[in-house]
Design a protein around this motif. Sequence first.
Motif, PDB file in Angstrom:
ATOM      1  N   ALA A  32      56.683 -43.267 -39.729  1.00  0.00           N
ATOM      2  CA  ALA A  32      56.510 -42.109 -39.103  1.00  0.00           C
ATOM      3  C   ALA A  32      55.569 -41.043 -39.608  1.00  0.00           C
ATOM      4  CB  ALA A  32      57.764 -41.005 -38.970  1.00  0.00           C
ATOM      5  N   ALA A  33      55.603 -41.028 -41.005  1.00  0.00           N
ATOM      6  CA  ALA A  33      54.520 -40.342 -41.719  1.00  0.00           C
ATOM      7  C   ALA A  33      53.182 -40.986 -41.649  1.00  0.00           C
ATOM      8  CB  ALA A  33      54.826 -40.045 -43.092  1.00  0.00           C
ATOM      9  N   ASP A  34      53.126 -42.392 -41.249  1.00  0.00           N
ATOM     10  CA  ASP A  34      51.906 -42.984 -41.209  1.00  0.00           C
ATOM     11  C   ASP A  34      51.174 -42.729 -40.108  1.00  0.00           C
ATOM     12  OD1 ASP A  34      52.863 -44.200 -43.542  1.00  0.00           O
ATOM     13  OD2 ASP A  34      53.183 -46.168 -42.502  1.00  0.00           O
ATOM     14  N   HIS A  35      51.669 -42.216 -39.277  1.00  0.00           N
ATOM     15  CA  HIS A  35      50.993 -41.849 -37.810  1.00  0.00           C
ATOM     16  C   HIS A  35      50.979 -40.084 -37.582  1.00  0.00           C
ATOM     17  CE1 HIS A  35      50.734 -45.994 -36.845  1.00  0.00           C
ATOM     18  NE2 HIS A  35      52.053 -46.104 -37.322  1.00  0.00           N
ATOM     19  N   LEU A  36      51.220 -39.423 -38.640  1.00  0.00           N
ATOM     20  CA  LEU A  36      51.329 -37.997 -38.386  1.00  0.00           C
ATOM     21  C   LEU A  36      50.256 -37.473 -37.453  1.00  0.00           C
ATOM     22  CD1 LEU A  36      53.356 -35.889 -39.376  1.00  0.00           C
ATOM     23  CD2 LEU A  36      51.789 -35.199 -41.484  1.00  0.00           C
ATOM     24  N   GLN A  37      49.174 -37.730 -37.624  1.00  0.00           N
ATOM     25  CA  GLN A  37      47.849 -37.406 -36.850  1.00  0.00           C
ATOM     26  C   GLN A  37      48.043 -37.282 -35.359  1.00  0.00           C
ATOM     27  OE1 GLN A  37      47.846 -40.403 -38.262  1.00  0.00           O
ATOM     28  NE2 GLN A  37      46.864 -41.766 -37.074  1.00  0.00           N
ATOM     29  N   CYS A  50      61.218 -28.813 -32.583  1.00  0.00           N
ATOM     30  CA  CYS A  50      61.061 -30.100 -31.729  1.00  0.00           C
ATOM     31  C   CYS A  50      60.005 -30.934 -32.388  1.00  0.00           C
ATOM     32  CB  CYS A  50      61.011 -30.092 -30.455  1.00  0.00           C
ATOM     33  SG  CYS A  50      59.591 -29.063 -29.782  1.00  0.00           S
ATOM     34  N   THR A  51      59.925 -32.289 -32.342  1.00  0.00           N
ATOM     35  CA  THR A  51      58.819 -33.024 -32.546  1.00  0.00           C
ATOM     36  C   THR A  51      58.634 -34.355 -31.908  1.00  0.00           C
ATOM     37  OG1 THR A  51      57.518 -33.756 -34.561  1.00  0.00           O
ATOM     38  CG2 THR A  51      60.031 -34.019 -34.653  1.00  0.00           C
ATOM     39  N   GLY A  52      57.455 -34.886 -31.979  1.00  0.00           N
ATOM     40  CA  GLY A  52      57.534 -36.449 -31.432  1.00  0.00           C
ATOM     41  C   GLY A  52      55.794 -36.760 -31.913  1.00  0.00           C
ATOM     42  N   GLY A  53      55.904 -38.041 -31.742  1.00  0.00           N
ATOM     43  CA  GLY A  53      54.577 -38.569 -31.908  1.00  0.00           C
ATOM     44  C   GLY A  53      54.287 -39.758 -31.226  1.00  0.00           C
ATOM     45  N   PHE A  54      53.155 -40.758 -31.705  1.00  0.00           N
ATOM     46  CA  PHE A  54      53.208 -41.901 -31.153  1.00  0.00           C
ATOM     47  C   PHE A  54      52.236 -42.610 -32.193  1.00  0.00           C
ATOM     48  CE2 PHE A  54      49.967 -38.941 -29.097  1.00  0.00           C
ATOM     49  CZ  PHE A  54      48.602 -39.475 -29.237  1.00  0.00           C
ATOM     50  N   GLU A  55      52.226 -44.116 -32.000  1.00  0.00           N
ATOM     51  CA  GLU A  55      51.512 -44.830 -32.823  1.00  0.00           C
ATOM     52  C   GLU A  55      50.531 -45.535 -31.821  1.00  0.00           C
ATOM     53  OE1 GLU A  55      53.784 -48.102 -34.749  1.00  0.00           O
ATOM     54  OE2 GLU A  55      55.329 -46.539 -35.350  1.00  0.00           O
ATOM     55  N   GLN A  56      49.127 -45.055 -31.965  1.00  0.00           N
ATOM     56  CA  GLN A  56      48.138 -45.808 -30.991  1.00  0.00           C
ATOM     57  C   GLN A  56      47.807 -47.107 -31.489  1.00  0.00           C
ATOM     58  OE1 GLN A  56      45.175 -43.035 -30.093  1.00  0.00           O
ATOM     59  NE2 GLN A  56      43.948 -44.179 -28.544  1.00  0.00           N
ATOM     60  N   TYR A  57      47.694 -47.789 -30.362  1.00  0.00           N
ATOM     61  CA  TYR A  57      47.131 -49.450 -30.548  1.00  0.00           C
ATOM     62  C   TYR A  57      46.012 -49.531 -29.223  1.00  0.00           C
ATOM     63  CZ  TYR A  57      51.098 -49.839 -33.775  1.00  0.00           C
ATOM     64  OH  TYR A  57      51.686 -49.679 -34.675  1.00  0.00           O
ATOM     65  N   ALA A  58      44.867 -49.345 -29.684  1.00  0.00           N
ATOM     66  CA  ALA A  58      43.691 -49.114 -28.732  1.00  0.00           C
ATOM     67  C   ALA A  58      44.130 -48.272 -27.434  1.00  0.00           C
ATOM     68  CB  ALA A  58      43.504 -50.736 -28.261  1.00  0.00           C
ATOM     69  N   VAL A  59      44.281 -48.876 -26.078  1.00  0.00           N
ATOM     70  CA  VAL A  59      44.513 -48.067 -25.049  1.00  0.00           C
ATOM     71  C   VAL A  59      46.167 -47.897 -24.897  1.00  0.00           C
ATOM     72  CG1 VAL A  59      42.356 -48.316 -23.884  1.00  0.00           C
ATOM     73  CG2 VAL A  59      44.465 -50.008 -23.467  1.00  0.00           C
ATOM     74  N   THR A  60      46.983 -48.708 -26.000  1.00  0.00           N
ATOM     75  CA  THR A  60      48.419 -48.355 -25.563  1.00  0.00           C
ATOM     76  C   THR A  60      49.051 -47.573 -26.737  1.00  0.00           C
ATOM     77  OG1 THR A  60      48.916 -50.599 -26.656  1.00  0.00           O
ATOM     78  CG2 THR A  60      48.652 -50.692 -24.091  1.00  0.00           C
ATOM     79  N   ALA A  61      50.275 -47.160 -26.567  1.00  0.00           N
ATOM     80  CA  ALA A  61      50.906 -46.359 -27.654  1.00  0.00           C
ATOM     81  C   ALA A  61      52.338 -46.567 -27.696  1.00  0.00           C
ATOM     82  CB  ALA A  61      50.292 -44.928 -27.620  1.00  0.00           C
TER      83      ALA A  61
END
Length: 146
Positions: A32-37, A50-61
């Motif tokens: 999770a911390a690797d994708h904090l941005q 509350c919190t949430g995030g995503f890992e982006q891989y080109a046009v998918t996440a």
Amino acid sequence: MKNEMTFRPATPADWPGIEELLVAARLPLEGAADHLQNFVVGEVGGHLLCTGGFEQYAVTALLRSVAVDASLRGTGVGQQLLQNLRLQAKERGVVELYLLTTTAAAFFSKRGFSEIARADTPSALQASREFQGVCPASATAMVAKL
């Protein structure tokens, strides 16, 4: 809570609060911390709720780490958080948002996500830590177009 929830991008200083929310929600910390941005936090009076995030891989996440303080579940905060995450992902060029869940398939299906076979997710996502064992094989895979 009478105060208005404020949503904003997460900063490194938010990590302890994010970690606390994830642990309380029994969500994995790994990666999770690797994708904090790509994380968003919601706060009232300086308290992360509350919190949430995503890992982006080109046009998918890969949507991940969506957690709402137990006192606010069922109040619409999760939906507001998800709207903020979708907007951030869309602004960054994401066109498809995927997720794995063991407990919240009903929440996400009511908000535009459809169940898919885990094998039908993009290979870049399958290489993520979430797919490589952090989330159990029994987790439901879902996708939404942005």
